[in-house]
Motif scaffolding. Sequence first.
Motif, PDB file in Angstrom:
ATOM      1  N   ILE A 185       0.870  -1.168   0.000  1.00 13.36           N
ATOM      2  CA  ILE A 185       0.000   0.000   0.000  1.00 13.36           C
ATOM      3  C   ILE A 185       0.906   1.216   0.000  1.00 13.36           C
ATOM      4  N   THR A 186       0.752   2.082  -0.973  1.00 10.62           N
ATOM      5  CA  THR A 186       1.720   3.139  -1.219  1.00 10.62           C
ATOM      6  C   THR A 186       1.053   4.506  -1.349  1.00 10.62           C
ATOM      7  N   ARG A 187       1.899   5.529  -1.415  1.00 12.89           N
ATOM      8  CA  ARG A 187       1.441   6.865  -1.787  1.00 12.89           C
ATOM      9  C   ARG A 187       2.017   7.190  -3.168  1.00 12.89           C
ATOM     10  N   LEU A 188       1.506   8.214  -3.801  1.00 16.24           N
ATOM     11  CA  LEU A 188       2.000   8.603  -5.118  1.00 16.24           C
ATOM     12  C   LEU A 188       3.381   9.246  -5.009  1.00 16.24           C
ATOM     13  N   ALA A 189       4.267   8.829  -5.880  1.00 17.18           N
ATOM     14  CA  ALA A 189       5.553   9.524  -5.984  1.00 17.18           C
ATOM     15  C   ALA A 189       5.319  10.913  -6.574  1.00 17.18           C
ATOM     16  N   ARG A 190       6.291  11.762  -6.383  1.00 12.57           N
ATOM     17  CA  ARG A 190       6.153  13.138  -6.886  1.00 12.57           C
ATOM     18  C   ARG A 190       6.177  13.176  -8.404  1.00 12.57           C
ATOM     19  N   LYS A 191       7.086  12.411  -9.002  1.00  4.60           N
ATOM     20  CA  LYS A 191       7.264  12.482 -10.452  1.00  4.60           C
ATOM     21  C   LYS A 191       7.903  11.206 -10.968  1.00  4.60           C
ATOM     22  N   ARG A 192       7.525  10.801 -12.173  1.00  5.20           N
ATOM     23  CA  ARG A 192       8.139   9.648 -12.830  1.00  5.20           C
ATOM     24  C   ARG A 192       8.945  10.079 -14.049  1.00  5.20           C
ATOM     25  N   TYR A 193       8.506  11.140 -14.706  1.00  6.93           N
ATOM     26  CA  TYR A 193       9.196  11.642 -15.885  1.00  6.93           C
ATOM     27  C   TYR A 193       9.532  13.122 -15.704  1.00  6.93           C
ATOM     28  N   CYS A 194      10.622  13.555 -16.340  1.00  2.96           N
ATOM     29  CA  CYS A 194      10.955  14.978 -16.428  1.00  2.96           C
ATOM     30  C   CYS A 194      10.812  15.362 -17.901  1.00  2.96           C
ATOM     31  N   PRO A 195       9.640  15.845 -18.308  1.00  2.00           N
ATOM     32  CA  PRO A 195       9.409  16.100 -19.738  1.00  2.00           C
ATOM     33  C   PRO A 195      10.139  17.330 -20.241  1.00  2.00           C
ATOM     34  N   THR A 196      10.496  17.287 -21.511  1.00  3.74           N
ATOM     35  CA  THR A 196      11.094  18.429 -22.188  1.00  3.74           C
ATOM     36  C   THR A 196      10.692  18.339 -23.656  1.00  3.74           C
ATOM     37  N   VAL A 197      11.161  19.275 -24.444  1.00  2.00           N
ATOM     38  CA  VAL A 197      10.821  19.302 -25.870  1.00  2.00           C
ATOM     39  C   VAL A 197      12.094  19.116 -26.689  1.00  2.00           C
ATOM     40  N   GLU A 198      12.024  18.190 -27.621  1.00  2.00           N
ATOM     41  CA  GLU A 198      13.161  17.924 -28.501  1.00  2.00           C
ATOM     42  C   GLU A 198      12.853  18.475 -29.885  1.00  2.00           C
ATOM     43  N   GLU A 199      13.729  19.337 -30.381  1.00  2.00           N
ATOM     44  CA  GLU A 199      13.524  19.930 -31.713  1.00  2.00           C
ATOM     45  C   GLU A 199      14.185  19.073 -32.785  1.00  2.00           C
ATOM     46  N   ARG A 200      13.459  18.862 -33.874  1.00  2.00           N
ATOM     47  CA  ARG A 200      14.005  18.165 -35.036  1.00  2.00           C
ATOM     48  C   ARG A 200      13.684  18.967 -36.291  1.00  2.00           C
ATOM     49  N   ILE A 201      14.314  18.619 -37.375  1.00  2.00           N
ATOM     50  CA  ILE A 201      14.122  19.346 -38.630  1.00  2.00           C
ATOM     51  C   ILE A 201      13.547  18.397 -39.678  1.00  2.00           C
ATOM     52  N   ASP A 202      12.456  18.825 -40.332  1.00  2.00           N
ATOM     53  CA  ASP A 202      11.855  17.979 -41.362  1.00  2.00           C
ATOM     54  C   ASP A 202      12.623  18.131 -42.675  1.00  2.00           C
ATOM     55  N   PRO A 203      12.315  17.303 -43.704  1.00  2.00           N
ATOM     56  CA  PRO A 203      13.082  17.349 -44.962  1.00  2.00           C
ATOM     57  C   PRO A 203      13.053  18.703 -45.662  1.00  2.00           C
ATOM     58  N   LYS A 204      12.085  19.556 -45.334  1.00  2.00           N
ATOM     59  CA  LYS A 204      12.007  20.880 -45.959  1.00  2.00           C
ATOM     60  C   LYS A 204      12.717  21.952 -45.141  1.00  2.00           C
ATOM     61  N   GLY A 205      13.363  21.514 -44.054  1.00  2.00           N
ATOM     62  CA  GLY A 205      14.106  22.460 -43.242  1.00  2.00           C
ATOM     63  C   GLY A 205      13.303  23.147 -42.161  1.00  2.00           C
ATOM     64  N   ASN A 206      12.065  22.725 -41.957  1.00  2.00           N
ATOM     65  CA  ASN A 206      11.223  23.336 -40.938  1.00  2.00           C
ATOM     66  C   ASN A 206      11.350  22.582 -39.613  1.00  2.00           C
ATOM     67  N   PRO A 207      11.398  23.299 -38.507  1.00  6.26           N
ATOM     68  CA  PRO A 207      11.505  22.618 -37.218  1.00  6.26           C
ATOM     69  C   PRO A 207      10.174  22.002 -36.788  1.00  6.26           C
ATOM     70  N   TYR A 208      10.266  20.864 -36.111  1.00  3.67           N
ATOM     71  CA  TYR A 208       9.094  20.293 -35.453  1.00  3.67           C
ATOM     72  C   TYR A 208       9.554  19.754 -34.107  1.00  3.67           C
ATOM     73  N   TYR A 209       8.594  19.441 -33.248  1.00  3.97           N
ATOM     74  CA  TYR A 209       8.934  19.182 -31.858  1.00  3.97           C
ATOM     75  C   TYR A 209       8.255  17.926 -31.328  1.00  3.97           C
ATOM     76  N   TRP A 210       9.009  17.158 -30.552  1.00  7.13           N
ATOM     77  CA  TRP A 210       8.492  16.004 -29.820  1.00  7.13           C
ATOM     78  C   TRP A 210       8.593  16.308 -28.328  1.00  7.13           C
ATOM     79  N   ILE A 211       7.531  16.030 -27.600  1.00  5.45           N
ATOM     80  CA  ILE A 211       7.644  16.042 -26.150  1.00  5.45           C
ATOM     81  C   ILE A 211       8.253  14.713 -25.731  1.00  5.45           C
ATOM     82  N   VAL A 212       9.366  14.777 -25.030  1.00  2.16           N
ATOM     83  CA  VAL A 212      10.062  13.570 -24.580  1.00  2.16           C
ATOM     84  C   VAL A 212      10.265  13.676 -23.073  1.00  2.16           C
TER      85      VAL A 212
END
Length: 260
Positions: A185-212
């Motif tokens: 029997i437990t309590r909730l931990a404060r956090k499991r993930y530390c999310p951030t945003v990863e920028e990538r570049i598509d074939p046309k040179g435009n940036p897009y973003y993944w939340i990781v």
Amino acid sequence: MVKILLINDDGIYSNGLRAAVKALSELGEVYVVAPLFQRSASGRAMTLHRPIRAKRFHIPGAKVAYGIDGTPTDCVVFSIARFGNFDLAVSGINLGENLSTEITVSGTASAAIEASTHGIPSIAISLEVEWKRTLGEGEGIDFSVASRFLGRIARAVLEKGLPKGVDMLNVNVPGDATPETEIAITRLARKRYCPTVEERIDPKGNPYYWIVGKLVRDFEPGTDSYALKVERKVSVTPVNIDMTAKVDFEELRNVLFGNT
């Protein structure tokens, strides 16, 4: 006859849902309402800007089964509107654990939270699996142990009810659990993930973003994350949906407005 609502944010085709039906059908009539497609991490989102469409399914062991093109929360609202109240609501068996205060992001936990706001005792149950296997339908995954724990916990809740102040249980089963694995029997931990945003570049040179997210690996003893990841136990966390902080209101009043 006992009425049990079953939701699963992995979708109507999930093998985890079918394992849950098998466990719960021994306890009462099981009403299945699940999204037509994968809706993980949808939280308590509700569809208000368009109609919801529903399709009838046949699932062995279920009294009724519907797939709807909405969120897990939509499934709960739809179910109560169509079939009335339930004695128990279960969300799962989910592919991948749902730990820490981040259960508010989880479609699995949020469906149970939504049901509990309607006064229905609720259980969210998740099975630890590799991340790459969380977005499928559970092909090749053994749900039998998680199903046994679900049946055991659901039976206890139906027979004895939840203690005062507990609206739902958030259950996480280790991937290597056996029927003899200990329950903590437990309590909730404060956090499991530390999310951030990863920028990538598509074939046309435009940036897009993944939340990781970077996994947190240091857990405080007594938390759900510590029980599952360190002790290799089944974690059962009692949750109260009243998120009001347990603070002396006068103390807060003094902080905000002074002694006037």
